[in-house]
Design an enzyme around this catalytic site. Structure first.
Site, PDB file in Angstrom:
ATOM      1  N   ASN A 179      -9.147   0.783  10.263  1.00 29.57           N
ATOM      2  CA  ASN A 179      -8.288   0.602  11.281  1.00 29.57           C
ATOM      3  C   ASN A 179      -8.945   1.262  12.462  1.00 29.57           C
ATOM      4  O   ASN A 179      -9.170   0.633  13.527  1.00 29.57           O
ATOM      5  CB  ASN A 179      -6.967   1.213  10.703  1.00 29.57           C
ATOM      6  N   THR A 180      -8.998   2.569  12.663  1.00 25.53           N
ATOM      7  CA  THR A 180      -9.285   3.139  13.825  1.00 25.53           C
ATOM      8  C   THR A 180     -10.689   2.765  14.254  1.00 25.53           C
ATOM      9  O   THR A 180     -10.713   2.564  15.408  1.00 25.53           O
ATOM     10  CB  THR A 180      -9.052   4.808  13.730  1.00 25.53           C
ATOM     11  N   GLY A 206      -8.439   8.687  10.309  1.00 27.45           N
ATOM     12  CA  GLY A 206      -8.479   8.613  11.867  1.00 27.45           C
ATOM     13  C   GLY A 206      -9.728   9.591  12.259  1.00 27.45           C
ATOM     14  O   GLY A 206     -10.037   9.462  13.422  1.00 27.45           O
ATOM     15  N   ALA A 215      -9.637   5.400   4.771  1.00 25.89           N
ATOM     16  CA  ALA A 215      -9.641   6.363   5.727  1.00 25.89           C
ATOM     17  C   ALA A 215     -11.029   6.812   5.978  1.00 25.89           C
ATOM     18  O   ALA A 215     -11.785   7.202   4.861  1.00 25.89           O
ATOM     19  CB  ALA A 215      -8.643   7.391   5.128  1.00 25.89           C
ATOM     20  N   GLY A 216     -11.300   7.431   7.161  1.00 18.83           N
ATOM     21  CA  GLY A 216     -12.519   8.034   7.535  1.00 18.83           C
ATOM     22  C   GLY A 216     -13.590   7.219   8.068  1.00 18.83           C
ATOM     23  O   GLY A 216     -14.664   7.684   8.493  1.00 18.83           O
ATOM     24  N   LYS A 260       0.688  -1.189   0.016  1.00 23.98           N
ATOM     25  CA  LYS A 260      -0.140   0.082  -0.064  1.00 23.98           C
ATOM     26  C   LYS A 260       0.914   1.203  -0.020  1.00 23.98           C
ATOM     27  O   LYS A 260       1.652   1.538   0.880  1.00 23.98           O
ATOM     28  CB  LYS A 260      -1.105  -0.112   1.392  1.00 23.98           C
TER      29      LYS A 260
END
EC number: 2.8.1.10
Length: 263
Positions: free
Chosen positions: A212-213, A164, A190-191, A102
């Protein structure tokens, strides 16, 4: 369409799951593994600069997941230009044999963590020519997405919102435009803040979602991971089924024929 055979293909790689998970922000490797397995994901991305997957002298993610079939996806988080990212991935391949990567080059390291798409484009072309399978993190610009594809990217990873932030899908139309612009898989990255965000991304036509987050920082990461698993599946099936058109006015679901007449 038989969704049982609805696989995700990235370069020469094929996966049954359309959920990709990250490895950062967990309290320990044990929780990382438990949540990842609960998610059903077959790909886990790891920031090589933060977690040394090449260190065999101490506990590392490669060791943690050695008894699974999960594919590692090294990422270049923390790199700020093409040269840094290219050097990093060459070292990773030399040490591990992994060329499934990535590409993440950050232009604003202090505030938004937005990607530097110019540096990313340059790195994509060089790495793809060297045989890497490049999944390119980028902004939500369909023109840049097409340029990255032309440069050799095996997948386009547009952000849905800042990394995040948990803001959810802030750019629905742009995600759709990117999906129309390229032939390689589009992976929303993301987001994502909760399971419904992942489902929405899939309903928009994304080929996969990376989060992830939202999992790692949830009050119960393992439960959230399982929620993400089903959300991605539900969103994908909804997309394949085809939603009804939106209308301004009501439309009766029961037929009017044969209704009893009164008076």
């Amino acid at each position: 369409m038989n969704h049982i055979k609805d696989t995700l293909k990235i370069g020469s790689h094929t996966f049954a799951s359309r959920l990709i998970v990250g490895s950062g922000k967990y309290k320990d490797f044990a929780t990382t593994k438990e949540a990842t397995l609960a998610s059903g994901a077959e790909i886990i991305t790891v920031a090589v600069r933060r977690v040394n997957i090449m260190d065999n002298k101490s506990e590392n993610l490669l060791e943690t997941f050695k008894d699974t079939n999960i594919q590692f996806l090294p990422n270049s988080a923390g790199c700020v230009n093409a040269k840094e990212a290219i050097t990093l991935f060459r070292l990773v391949r030399e040490a591990t044999g992994i060329d499934f990567i990535k590409l993440e080059i950050i232009g604003d390291i202090d505030k938004t963590l937005y990607p530097d798409v110019i540096e990313s484009l340059q790195a994509t072309e060089i790495l793809a020519n060297e045989g890497f399978c490049v999944l390119a993190y980028t902004n939500d610009d369909p023109i840049m997405a097409k340029r990255l594809e032309n440069a050799g990217a095996s997948a386009i990873m547009p952000l849905a919102a800042p990394i995040g932030s948990g803001l959810g899908i802030q750019n629905r139309y742009n995600i759709g435009f990117i999906k129309e612009a390229v032939k390689v898989p589009v992976i929303v990255d993301a987001g994502v803040g909760c399971a419904s965000d992942a489902s929405i991304a899939m309903e928009l036509g994304a080929d996969a979602v990376l989060t992830n987050t939202a999992i790692a920082q949830a009050q119960n990461p393992v439960t959230m991971a399982e929620a993400m698993k089903y959300a991605v599946k539900a969103g994908r099936l909804s997309y394949l089924a085809g939603r009804i058109p939106r209308k301004a006015y009501a439309s009766a679901s029961s037929p009017l024929e044969g209704m009893m007449q009164f008076g």
